[in-house]
Write a protein that holds these residues in place. Structure first.
Motif, short mmCIF file in Angstrom:
data_model
loop_
_atom_site.label_atom_id
_atom_site.label_comp_id
_atom_site.label_asym_id
_atom_site.label_seq_id
_atom_site.Cartn_x
_atom_site.Cartn_y
_atom_site.Cartn_z
N ASN A 481 0.94 -1.41 0.14
CA ASN A 481 -0.09 0.02 -0.16
C ASN A 481 0.60 0.99 0.26
N ILE A 482 2.23 1.22 -0.75
CA ILE A 482 2.89 2.20 -0.10
C ILE A 482 4.00 2.60 -1.95
N PRO A 483 4.02 3.58 -2.28
CA PRO A 483 4.33 3.82 -3.74
C PRO A 483 6.16 3.21 -3.93
N GLY A 484 6.68 2.16 -4.64
CA GLY A 484 7.86 1.31 -4.77
C GLY A 484 7.60 0.89 -6.18
N SER A 485 9.44 0.44 -5.93
CA SER A 485 9.91 -0.04 -6.85
C SER A 485 9.12 -1.88 -7.77
N HIS A 486 9.08 -2.26 -8.13
CA HIS A 486 8.16 -3.02 -8.58
C HIS A 486 9.66 -4.71 -8.59
N VAL A 487 9.83 -5.33 -7.94
CA VAL A 487 10.81 -6.73 -7.65
C VAL A 487 11.49 -7.66 -8.18
N ILE A 488 11.85 -8.03 -9.12
CA ILE A 488 11.32 -8.99 -9.19
C ILE A 488 12.97 -10.15 -8.97
N VAL A 489 12.46 -11.56 -8.47
CA VAL A 489 13.59 -12.44 -8.21
C VAL A 489 13.35 -13.84 -9.86
N GLN A 490 14.61 -13.79 -9.74
CA GLN A 490 14.41 -14.86 -10.78
C GLN A 490 14.32 -16.63 -10.26
N ALA A 491 13.20 -16.62 -9.92
CA ALA A 491 14.06 -17.87 -9.20
C ALA A 491 12.51 -18.92 -9.23
N ASN A 492 12.57 -19.66 -9.52
CA ASN A 492 11.03 -20.70 -9.46
C ASN A 492 10.79 -20.37 -7.94
#
Length: 562
Positions: A481-492
């Protein structure tokens, strides 16, 4: 410590062997107070940053990628005309003061050889970069032209004669003999003597005083001074975690050693990188931030006004009650009355004052209250929708501000492009098309387990990362519920430690980066959706887990790999 005279002395010992006798190949001015000079020597390029920034005037070799602006300022055009292709003959410091002269040799339009000096004056708000002819001393141009009313000590305009700024007389510690040392310290205390040595800031003076208190001798003084002839740099921290850089390791200051670098230029580049990025981002984002501030102000006022309307609508029962009471007591209302007190059977028959329109009949007055009640009740749904729309837009501008706070200078063009496409900035006739998004635009990190983490720095990057780059089985992180970056961990699959580290990264690249406890949601990327018509960066998701973390800047940035 500051960029004082002795620090410059140390830096030049590293800089001269690299740059002297090199050819000046390119010159550009990425920001108002900053120049980048690209020198070429032995098939290698070296970027020299010159900054006349009032808070952090400085110069050093940099490896940072700094975007060349589309349109060159006037001063850069002059420098290119007179200096591009010239040979750097020498780099001289004026005594041990904060003035450095870069001496160039070039040919004029007639083919005659001319000697030119690019003088860099690092003096707080009076910092400047001045190009003048060494023989005639005539100023050709300068980074900051100064009105004579603002500086009566000397004239700082093209065609004026170059003169040194007023300098405080002092002792050059490198030239001080043992006899002179004994004479100077004979009738002076340590503080007075240290105050007479040129080129020292407060930290250096205190360190010198500590040396003399330990051993009041010329040998001790020389040991201190000769440290500025050595290579390398030490990064230290104060008790308040403020970072400082020294060309030597101080023993008498209340500082804790953080790191050591054998290359002073490299250490300076790393030391100033974050602050420089922030300064450059602010300069490039000035127009955007004005728009954001104005839109936030308008939306905040609109929400307050709508909320007032909603409160009034939700508390409209009084109009219905007045209408009913009037209808039940029509015989008591006399023509010409502007108000009447009648028993309120909803409140133990306490008298209730009811305002009347003298021009209307008693029945019409009652109908007026019922109409007002119905209008307010019917408006509740619409007003709530308008509040939601305004709040969504306000959140959007908060996300833009967060993107600016996390941006690097080259990211501002994407944010400008986004606001242009959203209609908040007028499109320029010759505006360049946005470059294709690639992984190089993103921040990249590596967890202790070796897994790669990708971080979007603005709404366009967030959308591209989440819906184009990420695999559906990757893990998606975002502050709750706060503005911020999308963060992706490249792993299943990810471990508990992976979750903690990725959540810390997400928390750091958000509006809550300075908070002690930040809640971060994480979920498979396939569960993240974008509603039709939603603004850039806005998503919805289900089935998430949450974790509370405390983002630590040093710890997060230590995992960065680009």
């Amino acid at each position: 410590m500051a960029f004082d005279g002795l620090f410059i002395h140390s830096l030049l010992k590293d800089l001269r062997p690299i740059l002297v006798n090199s050819r000046l190949a390119k010159i550009y001015q990425p920001f108002n107070q900053d120049l980048v000079l690209t020198f070429r020597k032995e098939r290698k390029n070296y970027q020299l940053l010159l900054s006349a920034n009032a808070q952090n005037p400085r110069f050093y070799l940099t490896n940072q990628t700094i975007t060349n602006p589309d349109k060159a300022p006037t001063f850069v055009m002059v420098l290119r005309k007179y200096l591009e292709g010239s040979i750097l003959l020498a780099i001289d410091q004026v005594s041990v003061d904060r003035i450095v002269n870069f001496r160039f040799s070039n040919h004029n339009e007639l083919g005659d050889q001319v000697q030119l000096i690019l003088s860099v004056e690092l003096m707080g708000r009076h910092s400047n970069v001045i190009l003048y002819n060494e023989q005639t001393k005539q100023i050709i141009d300068l980074l900051k032209r100064v009105n004579p009313d603002e500086n009566r000590a000397r004239l700082l305009l093209p065609k004026a004669k170059y003169e040194l700024p007023p300098l405080t007389p002092g002792i050059n510690g490198f030239d001080l003999s043992e006899t002179e040392f004994k004479q100077k310290t004979l009738n002076s205390n340590f503080e007075e003597f240290a105050g007479q040595i040129s080129g020292l800031d407060r930290d250096d003076r205190n360190e010198l005083i500590g040396y003399l208190e330990d051993n009041n001798s010329y040998s001790s003084f020389r040991t201190f001074i000769e440290q500025f002839d050595k290579s390398g740099a030490f990064i230290l921290k104060t008790r308040q975690n403020k970072r400082k850089i020294f060309p030597y390791l101080p023993y008498h200051l209340d500082l804790v050693k953080e790191s050591y670098d054998t290359d002073l230029n490299h250490a300076l580049d790393e030391f100033y990188q974050y602050q420089a990025n922030q300064d450059w981002v602010r300069q490039k984002a000035r127009q955007i931030e004005r728009i954001i501030k104005n839109e936030q102000k308008k939306l905040t006022k609109k929400i307050a006004k709508l909320q007032k309307q909603l409160d009034q609508a939700e508390n409209s029962e009084g109009y219905r009650i007045r209408g009913e009471i009037l209808n039940a007591n029509l015989s008591k209302v006399k023509p010409g009355m502007t108000k009447i007190e009648l028993p309120n059977y909803y409140d133990n028959s306490h008298l209730l004052e009811i305002k009347l329109d003298a021009a209307l009949s008693p029945a019409r007055n009652g109908q007026k209250y019922f109409k007002r009640y119905k209008k307010l009740r019917d408006s509740i749904k619409h007003v709530k929708e308008q509040i939601q729309i305004a709040q969504t837009n306000l959140n959007y501008f908060e996300s833009i501000q967060t993107a600016i706070d996390n941006a690097e200078p080259q990211d501002i063009d994407q944010i400008t492009d986004e606001l242009t496409n959203q209609g908040y900035i007028r499109k320029q006739p010759k505006q360049k098309r946005a470059k294709k998004m690639t992984e190089r635009n993103l921040n990249k990190f590596q967890l202790s387990s070796g897994k790669t983490v990708l971080v979007g720095k603005n709404n366009y990057q967030n959308d591209w990362l989440t819906f184009k780059k990420a695999d559906k089985q990757d893990w998606w992180f975002h502050v709750k519920n706060i503005p911020g970056s999308h963060v992706i961990v490249q792993a299943n699959e990810i471990s508990d430690q992976d979750v903690i580290e990725a959540a810390e990264i997400a928390a750091y690249f958000s509006k809550a980066k300075d908070s002690a406890h930040v809640t971060v949601d994480y979920v498979k990327d396939k569960r993240v959706k974008k509603p039709n018509g939603a603004k850039p960066g806005f998503v919805i998701y289900t089935g998430q887990n949450s974790i509370d973390v405390t983002p630590e800047q040093e710890q997060v940035l230590s995992r960065r790999i680009n």
